[in-house]
Design an enzyme around this catalytic site. Structure first.
Site, mmCIF file in Angstrom:
data_model
loop_
_atom_site.group_PDB
_atom_site.id
_atom_site.type_symbol
_atom_site.label_atom_id
_atom_site.label_comp_id
_atom_site.label_asym_id
_atom_site.label_seq_id
_atom_site.Cartn_x
_atom_site.Cartn_y
_atom_site.Cartn_z
ATOM 1 N N ARG A 155 10.022 -8.192 -0.171
ATOM 2 C CA ARG A 155 10.756 -7.103 0.441
ATOM 3 C C ARG A 155 12.103 -7.579 0.976
ATOM 4 O O ARG A 155 13.076 -6.835 0.967
ATOM 5 C CB ARG A 155 9.905 -6.593 1.599
ATOM 6 C CG ARG A 155 10.060 -5.164 1.901
ATOM 7 C CD ARG A 155 8.988 -4.785 2.890
ATOM 8 N NE ARG A 155 9.334 -3.518 3.472
ATOM 9 C CZ ARG A 155 9.485 -3.309 4.761
ATOM 10 N NH1 ARG A 155 9.298 -4.294 5.616
ATOM 11 N NH2 ARG A 155 9.820 -2.117 5.193
ATOM 12 N N ASP A 158 5.867 4.687 -6.759
ATOM 13 C CA ASP A 158 5.838 5.668 -5.672
ATOM 14 C C ASP A 158 5.776 7.065 -6.268
ATOM 15 O O ASP A 158 6.243 7.279 -7.389
ATOM 16 C CB ASP A 158 7.073 5.534 -4.777
ATOM 17 C CG ASP A 158 6.840 6.214 -3.436
ATOM 18 O OD1 ASP A 158 6.259 5.575 -2.541
ATOM 19 O OD2 ASP A 158 7.193 7.399 -3.305
ATOM 20 N N ARG A 172 -2.896 2.478 -0.993
ATOM 21 C CA ARG A 172 -1.711 1.735 -0.557
ATOM 22 C C ARG A 172 -2.023 0.248 -0.347
ATOM 23 O O ARG A 172 -1.434 -0.412 0.513
ATOM 24 C CB ARG A 172 -1.125 2.346 0.721
ATOM 25 C CG ARG A 172 -0.890 3.859 0.638
ATOM 26 C CD ARG A 172 0.235 4.238 -0.292
ATOM 27 N NE ARG A 172 1.519 3.818 0.177
ATOM 28 C CZ ARG A 172 2.327 4.553 0.933
ATOM 29 N NH1 ARG A 172 1.989 5.752 1.271
ATOM 30 N NH2 ARG A 172 3.483 4.087 1.305
ATOM 31 N N TYR A 175 8.556 17.093 -0.287
ATOM 32 C CA TYR A 175 9.694 16.173 -0.126
ATOM 33 C C TYR A 175 10.974 16.740 -0.745
ATOM 34 O O TYR A 175 12.067 16.578 -0.197
ATOM 35 C CB TYR A 175 9.360 14.806 -0.729
ATOM 36 C CG TYR A 175 8.360 14.043 0.123
ATOM 37 C CD1 TYR A 175 8.764 13.403 1.291
ATOM 38 C CD2 TYR A 175 7.013 13.989 -0.221
ATOM 39 C CE1 TYR A 175 7.852 12.725 2.083
ATOM 40 C CE2 TYR A 175 6.090 13.312 0.565
ATOM 41 C CZ TYR A 175 6.523 12.679 1.727
ATOM 42 O OH TYR A 175 5.625 12.023 2.512
ATOM 43 N N ARG A 180 2.843 -3.399 2.765
ATOM 44 C CA ARG A 180 3.456 -4.216 3.826
ATOM 45 C C ARG A 180 2.514 -5.065 4.659
ATOM 46 O O ARG A 180 2.964 -5.961 5.353
ATOM 47 C CB ARG A 180 4.266 -3.309 4.760
ATOM 48 C CG ARG A 180 5.567 -2.865 4.145
ATOM 49 C CD ARG A 180 6.154 -1.729 4.907
ATOM 50 N NE ARG A 180 5.228 -0.600 4.870
ATOM 51 C CZ ARG A 180 5.423 0.555 5.484
ATOM 52 N NH1 ARG A 180 6.496 0.732 6.209
ATOM 53 N NH2 ARG A 180 4.542 1.514 5.378
#
Ligand code: CP3
Length: 344
Positions: free
Chosen positions: A39, A75, A26, A152, A30
């Site tokens: 973003r 993703d 990752r 998910y 962020r």
């Protein structure tokens, strides 16, 4: 195109290298101010589906932190989307799949898609990233492991236990098998196209593997990862990262993967004795430890490198980097690996 830095690939093949390669799961995300700036302007799936934006974000940590590999900005949830399930990403909360799979009827709503049609933007991004990188570092492509994707698709959102996903598998095993096979077939086609477009290595993320007992992991996860490795192993290097599934390292090695990711809950010597000598291990720094003072980070990185020893190790975190990690601390992690591993 020749790579100027092929440390990662040589390490995956078990060749000798001058030092240990380093990247962070990752790493495009962020904690980087340049990521946060984008973003504000575009939604998550706009960033993912626009090859120019995906390229820019993929390359940010190469420029800013100096890691030895790029990982495609995308993703794992592009797969359920391509199969026909709605996926939203709620800011600061996480994924939401408003119409999850619960019944045989629900399965009729999804399909094994033509991946070049539904995911063409990923291949365009890979081609543009490879061109822009110009051989600086290898590019890692990826997909979620089928079990984590099922979690998910059935639970419909993040969870600590994924109890509804597990209940689905325990109550309706034939349906679960069907769904896992559809995800597997889609992932194989998808990953083959990633490799054709230029990905140099592939990682499968089984973030929720560790929620399963060993026999359930074999039945619900490994059985499908094995098919993926079988179909891809002649074409690329494959890393399997099943968080928490230390009990299956030996079985994962037997799939023919080139590398196994481990988290910080297993010691390197233990992972090595379970996996055997002739496979590369990747990990396993606790991501939260990047919040420690810099001197402590340096010391613990040294200890990690010594514990893995020389060769057949890719330095990484034991899970994704956290959004509140100072960029300087990410740099210290990478710089310390570079300095100290050449002394091993
Ligand atoms: O590693 C990289 O930098 C490449 C990009 C990447 C993302 N997600 C970008 C992303 C990769 C490899 C992933 C994998 C992924 N996605 C996993 C497996 C790895 C893991 O961490 O366990 C999982 C389970 C997902 C699903 C997902 N996507 C979640 C749970 C979330 C929300 C929580 C979170 O960590 O932010 C996402 C969103 C997501 N995917 C973001 C990024 C950069 C944050 C989006 C944002 O708010 O800007």
């Amino acid at each position: 195109m020749n790579l100027k830095n092929d440390l990662l690939l040589r390490t995956l093949r078990g060749e000798k290298t001058e030092r240990t390669p380093v990247w962070m799961m990752r790493q495009a995300g962020r904690y980087l101010p340049e990521y946060r700036a984008l973003r504000g302007k575009y939604s998550f799936f706009e960033r993912v589906e626009n090859p120019e934006l995906a390229t820019e974000i993929t390359i940010q940590p190469i420029d800013s932190i100096g890691v030895d590999a790029a990982i495609l900005f995308s993703d794992i949830l592009v797969i359920p989307r391509a199969m026909g399930l709605e996926v939203q990403l709620i800011e600061n909360e996480g994924p939401l799949l408003p119409h999850p799979i619960k019944t045989a009827d629900d399965l009729k709503r999804i399909c094994v898609p033509d991946v070049l049609d539904r995911l063409h933007y990923v291949m365009s991004a890979i081609r543009l990233i490879k061109k822009t990188l110009d051989g600086r570092v290898p590019l890692i492509g990826f997909a979620g492991a089928p079990w984590t994707i099922l979690c998910y698709m059935v639970q419909g959102k993040g969870s600590k236990t994924f109890d509804e996903a597990k209940a689905f598998c325990y109550r309706q095993p034939e349906l679960a098998e069907k769904l896992l096979q559809m995800i597997t077939d889609t992932s194989i086609a998808y990953l083959k196209e990633q490799v054709s477009a230029g990905a140099d290595a592939i990682q499968l993320f089984d973030s929720w593997g560790g929620l399963l007992s060993k026999p359930d992991f074999e039945q619900l996860s490994l059985k499908y990862m094995r098919q993926i490795v079988e179909e891809l192993k002649g074409e690329t290097e494959i890393i399997l990262f099943a968080k928490g599934s230390w009990y299956a390292l030996k079985e994962m090695k037997q799939t023919g993967a080139s590398g196994l990711g481990i988290d910080w809950c297993i010691e390197p010597h233990m992972a090595r004795s379970l996996a055997g000598p002739d496979i590369t291990l990747q990990g396993n720094f606790d991501p939260a430890k990047l919040l420690a003072p810099s001197a402590r980070i340096k010391e613990e990185v040294k200890q990690m490198l010594q514990a893995f020893g020389k060769g057949r190790h890719i330095a990484n975190l034991g899970h994704g980097i956290l959004p509140n990690v100072p960029v300087d601390h990410a740099r210290i992690f990478v710089d310390t690996v570079k300095e100290q591993s050449s002394l091993l």
